[in-house]
Scaffold this motif. Structure first.
Motif, mmCIF file in Angstrom:
data_model
loop_
_atom_site.group_PDB
_atom_site.id
_atom_site.type_symbol
_atom_site.label_atom_id
_atom_site.label_comp_id
_atom_site.label_asym_id
_atom_site.label_seq_id
_atom_site.Cartn_x
_atom_site.Cartn_y
_atom_site.Cartn_z
ATOM 1 N N GLN A 171 0.827 -1.200 0.000
ATOM 2 C CA GLN A 171 0.000 0.000 0.000
ATOM 3 C C GLN A 171 0.868 1.258 0.000
ATOM 4 O OE1 GLN A 171 -3.488 0.456 -0.163
ATOM 5 N NE2 GLN A 171 -3.284 -1.662 -0.858
ATOM 6 N N LEU A 172 1.960 1.221 0.748
ATOM 7 C CA LEU A 172 2.860 2.383 0.787
ATOM 8 C C LEU A 172 3.488 2.613 -0.578
ATOM 9 C CD1 LEU A 172 4.004 4.459 2.822
ATOM 10 C CD2 LEU A 172 5.973 2.949 3.087
ATOM 11 N N GLN A 173 3.869 1.551 -1.249
ATOM 12 C CA GLN A 173 4.434 1.672 -2.596
ATOM 13 C C GLN A 173 3.410 2.223 -3.583
ATOM 14 O OE1 GLN A 173 5.756 -2.350 -3.262
ATOM 15 N NE2 GLN A 173 7.707 -2.063 -2.213
ATOM 16 N N ALA A 174 2.124 1.980 -3.285
ATOM 17 C CA ALA A 174 1.051 2.491 -4.143
ATOM 18 C C ALA A 174 0.641 3.915 -3.760
ATOM 19 C CB ALA A 174 -0.160 1.561 -4.065
ATOM 20 N N GLY A 175 1.267 4.451 -2.712
ATOM 21 C CA GLY A 175 0.991 5.831 -2.315
ATOM 22 C C GLY A 175 0.041 5.988 -1.148
ATOM 23 N N SER A 176 -0.325 4.879 -0.498
ATOM 24 C CA SER A 176 -1.258 4.938 0.639
ATOM 25 C C SER A 176 -0.550 4.488 1.911
ATOM 26 C CB SER A 176 -2.466 4.031 0.373
ATOM 27 O OG SER A 176 -3.333 4.011 1.483
ATOM 28 N N ASN A 177 -0.465 5.384 2.888
ATOM 29 C CA ASN A 177 0.209 5.081 4.151
ATOM 30 C C ASN A 177 -0.821 4.668 5.194
ATOM 31 O OD1 ASN A 177 1.781 4.918 6.424
ATOM 32 N ND2 ASN A 177 2.349 7.081 6.469
ATOM 33 N N TRP A 178 -0.931 3.373 5.454
ATOM 34 C CA TRP A 178 -1.903 2.865 6.413
ATOM 35 C C TRP A 178 -1.575 3.260 7.854
ATOM 36 C CZ3 TRP A 178 -4.211 -2.666 5.441
ATOM 37 C CH2 TRP A 178 -4.911 -2.653 4.231
ATOM 38 N N GLY A 179 -0.370 3.679 8.094
ATOM 39 C CA GLY A 179 0.019 4.009 9.465
ATOM 40 C C GLY A 179 0.003 5.487 9.786
ATOM 41 N N PHE A 180 -0.594 6.308 8.912
ATOM 42 C CA PHE A 180 -0.558 7.755 9.143
ATOM 43 C C PHE A 180 -1.224 8.131 10.460
ATOM 44 C CE2 PHE A 180 -4.798 7.267 7.467
ATOM 45 C CZ PHE A 180 -5.528 8.271 8.067
ATOM 46 N N TRP A 181 -2.300 7.418 10.829
ATOM 47 C CA TRP A 181 -3.030 7.760 12.045
ATOM 48 C C TRP A 181 -2.213 7.460 13.296
ATOM 49 C CZ3 TRP A 181 -4.189 3.827 15.512
ATOM 50 C CH2 TRP A 181 -4.058 2.526 15.038
ATOM 51 N N ILE A 182 -1.333 6.481 13.219
ATOM 52 C CA ILE A 182 -0.453 6.172 14.349
ATOM 53 C C ILE A 182 0.563 7.287 14.536
ATOM 54 C CG2 ILE A 182 1.269 4.537 15.229
ATOM 55 C CD1 ILE A 182 -0.209 2.358 13.622
ATOM 56 N N THR A 183 1.160 7.730 13.426
ATOM 57 C CA THR A 183 2.124 8.826 13.487
ATOM 58 C C THR A 183 1.464 10.095 14.006
ATOM 59 O OG1 THR A 183 3.331 7.867 11.617
ATOM 60 C CG2 THR A 183 3.765 10.184 12.147
ATOM 61 N N ALA A 184 0.262 10.394 13.511
ATOM 62 C CA ALA A 184 -0.456 11.597 13.940
ATOM 63 C C ALA A 184 -0.801 11.530 15.431
ATOM 64 C CB ALA A 184 -1.730 11.776 13.110
ATOM 65 N N THR A 185 -1.205 10.351 15.898
ATOM 66 C CA THR A 185 -1.547 10.185 17.316
ATOM 67 C C THR A 185 -0.328 10.393 18.197
ATOM 68 O OG1 THR A 185 -3.303 8.617 16.762
ATOM 69 C CG2 THR A 185 -2.507 8.610 19.036
ATOM 70 N N LEU A 186 0.815 9.810 17.814
ATOM 71 C CA LEU A 186 2.032 9.967 18.598
ATOM 72 C C LEU A 186 2.519 11.412 18.598
ATOM 73 C CD1 LEU A 186 3.995 6.742 17.580
ATOM 74 C CD2 LEU A 186 2.852 7.210 19.749
ATOM 75 N N ASP A 187 2.393 12.090 17.450
ATOM 76 C CA ASP A 187 2.779 13.504 17.391
ATOM 77 C C ASP A 187 1.899 14.342 18.309
ATOM 78 O OD1 ASP A 187 4.790 12.995 15.601
ATOM 79 O OD2 ASP A 187 3.632 13.529 13.825
#
Length: 297
Positions: free
Chosen positions: A210-226
């Motif tokens: 998915q990341l190679q296709a341009g979709s980051n499934w983990g964006f919500w984890i990064t946003a939550t930690l930030d």
């Protein structure tokens, strides 16, 4: 020693070491509590703490401790268990972070743990063979680590590790053997753990595709930690000063000083760390300009 751990943990773009430190701290603290409980006769009371880090297979028990779908990935059942998990995390985590940054490494670890726990619960509560044995608990970072191993192998299949007594091995073969061994052991003594390994491995593969296709499934984890980190950062106060009309008129007639175009070593290091964590496109326009000007000197 405490200061060394603090410095290692707070270093920028260092998620591999941070995850290892968290796992080791949990292992040591729970181990100390276990010994103290046995000596003091309070083991039954302290077992409550252990329950917060073990995910139960019966769905009726899990709904009373839903947080264990993540916390189980930070507890281990013995020294050998944590040693081999952290060894694999160290090598594959560093390689993953080198190419994709720490934020995505943490995201894959969390997603792998959740996927492993979810498949474990699903299988034990729906497949008759396992439903008949639906009274187990599970701990360990293996599902999360397998997610990182498979994600790294999906991104860099031909990257080579030199293994002791074996020699050079491409990591796609290491990942394939890891998955195969887990599958062959799903009906063994550690059935629940191996089911979780497969869930984590599947998530690592899907995440990277998915990341190679341009979709980051983990964006919500990064946003939550930030967001959580932002709660502990001191807010800078903006000082507002007022000038009278005469001073403003004089200011209009003067030329504003030009900002210095020089780039300090600290600023350069910060920009390079940002590139390492999120790539060149994560830089602001001003940071790109500073980096370009520094390259011409």
């Amino acid at each position: 020693m405490l200061e060394e751990f603090k410095n290692a943990f707070s270093r920028y773009n260092n998620a591999t070491i941070q995850l290892i430190i968290i796992n080791v701290i949990v292992f040591v603290v729970l181990g100390i509590l276990s010994v103290v409980g046995d000596i003091s006769g309070l083991s039954s009371a302290l077992s409550w703490v252990h329950l917060q880090f073990t995910i139960p297979s019966p769905i009726q028990e899990f709904i009373h401790r839903p947080w264990t779908i993540l916390t189980y990935a930070f507890m281990h059942g013995g020294l050998g268990h944590i040693f081999f998990n952290m060894l694999a995390l160290y090598y594959f985590g560093r390689l993953f972070s080198e190419y994709l940054g720490s934020d995505k490494l943490i995201a894959v670890y969390v997603l792998g743990a959740i996927a492993g726990g979810a498949l474990y619960l699903l299988v034990y509560n729906t497949v008759p063979f396992f439903a008949e044995r639906n009274n187990v608990t599970m701990v360990g970072a293996s599902a999360a680590v397998d997610a990182i191993i498979v994600a790294t192998a999906t991104q860099l299949p031909n990257y080579t590790f030199f293994l002791f007594l074996i020699g050079p091995v491409r990591i796609k073969y290491i990942a394939a053997i890891t998955v195969l061994l887990s599958f062959l052991s799903v009906t063994g003594d550690n059935a629940g753990g191996n089911i979780a390994h497969l869930g984590g491995a599947a998530m690592g593969f899907i995440y990277m595709k998915q990341l190679q296709a341009g979709s980051n499934w983990g964006f919500w984890i990064t946003a939550t930690l930030d967001w959580i980190k932002g709660l502990f950062k001191p807010r800078t106060r903006v000082k507002v000063s007022y000038r009278n009309e005469r001073n403003r008129s004089e200011a209009r007639g003067r030329t504003a000083p030009q900002p210095s175009s020089s780039l300090s070593q600290a600023e350069l290091d910060a920009i390079l760390d940002k590139i390492s964590a999120g790539g060149y496109e994560s830089l602001t326009k001003d940071e790109k300009e500073k980096l370009f000007n520094a390259s011409k000197k």
